[in-house]
Enzyme design. Structure first.
Site, PDB file in Angstrom:
ATOM      1  CG  MET A  99      -7.965   6.774   7.718  1.00 33.42           C
ATOM      2  SD  MET A  99      -8.800   5.379   6.950  1.00 33.42           S
ATOM      3  CE  MET A  99      -9.309   4.433   8.375  1.00 33.42           C
TER       4      MET A  99
ATOM      5  CE  LYS B  20      -6.432   0.186  -0.876  1.00 35.15           C
ATOM      6  NZ  LYS B  20      -7.377  -0.133   0.171  1.00 35.15           N
TER       7      LYS B  20
ATOM      8  CG  ASP C 221      -2.078  -0.947   1.081  1.00 30.52           C
ATOM      9  OD1 ASP C 221      -2.291  -1.432  -0.041  1.00 30.52           O
ATOM     10  OD2 ASP C 221      -2.769  -1.182   2.086  1.00 30.52           O
TER      11      ASP C 221
END
Ligand code: SAH
Length: 269
Positions: free
Chosen positions: A180, A65, A43
């Protein structure tokens, strides 16, 4: 009965946590697997020094991503893992932090197990513990906090629709760590304030924790959003909310040694 005894042979997929960035925080098991992998699918949040540990013989695929520039969608990653497992022996799926903490590792492993692929998980150090630690913030401390809650602040694209019961969160946990959550922080803090969290509750944001570029921003429920815009503070970062943040100025002193080349610096007199 042709075809019934045609068993598909699979290699093994190792779901490996790379930790938050400092290469010294990768597990020994993770390092061994990077040194003998045939394929590594990683990732975006995996740091360069860790990618450099991958054997030059391996095929390395960046499935990274990041918001707004998805290089691979989740189903495509799962398909790729299945495809590689049919043709290679050691496949490493490398994810930042711990693969089972907000990493979609659980989804990928379920799909592999359902397809009959042998799997193994190698946990990693999650950013929600390590980034605060490098910033001098223990997520628990007997006199400050005896509970910690890890929460995602991510929302699906579009309007803010909280599916987290912030009232319950504010009551339940003495330390709240949000992943996040930078983009949504104003909404989240408004919810926590309405839920009764005092305005002077200390908050720290730790960006690129454990990496040489680590940055922290410290404030309170009241002022952190203004400080964040003034500093143009951006993701990836974790937010730590609670009294443990008061330890930041005291325990942060270890940082230069921690971020060195792995050899602890001599203690300054
Ligand atoms: N599986 C990862 C989390 C993936 S979700 C883990 O266990 O750490 C991605 C979020 O993790 C980012 O938006 C950020 O909130 C956090 N994160 C990942 N690496 C980070 C780092 N080095 N410093 C601060 N936050 C980080």
């Amino acid at each position: 009965m042709a075809g019934l005894n045609q068993t598909v042979r699979f290699g093994k997929v190792y779901l490996v946590g790379a930790g938050p960035g400092d290469p010294g925080l990768l597990t020994l098991r993770g390092k061994t697997l990077l040194e003998c992998a045939d394929v590594v699918i990683h990732d975006a949040l995996v740091s360069d020094p860790i990618l450099q540990m991958i054997t030059p013989q391996a095929e390395v695929i960046n499935a990274g991503k990041r918001r707004g520039n998805h290089s691979m969608l989740q189903p495509a990653i799962t398909d790729l893992l299945l495809q590689k497992a049919r043709s290679h022996a050691v496949i490493v799926r490398l994810k930042g932090g711990d693969p089972y903490v907000f990493g979609r590792g659980g989804e990928e492993m379920l799909a592999l197990v359902e397809a009959g692929v042998p799997v193994e998980v190698v946990p990693g150090i999650t950013a929600g513990v390590a980034a605060p630690a490098y910033a001098g913030i223990p997520v628990t401390h007997r006199e400050y906090s005896s509970s910690v809650m890890f929460i995602t602040g991510h929302e699906a694209a579009g309007k803010y629709r909280p599916d987290i019961n912030w009232q319950a969160v504010a009551r339940a946990a003495e330390t709240i760590v949000i992943y996040m959550g930078i983009r949504n922080l104003p909404n989240i803090l408004a919810e926590l304030s309405q839920a009764g969290l005092p305005n002077h509750t200390p908050i720290a944001l730790v960006r690129w924790g454990t990496r040489p570029e680590q940055e922290e921003l410290v404030g309170t429920l009241d002022d952190i959003v203004a400080k964040m815009s003034a500093a143009e503070f951006s993701a990836p970062a974790v937010a730590v909310i609670g009294q443990v943040v008061d330890l930041y100025p005291i325990l942060r002193v270890g940082k230069p040694a921690l971020l060195g080349e792995g050899k602890p610096a001599a203690t300054e007199m």
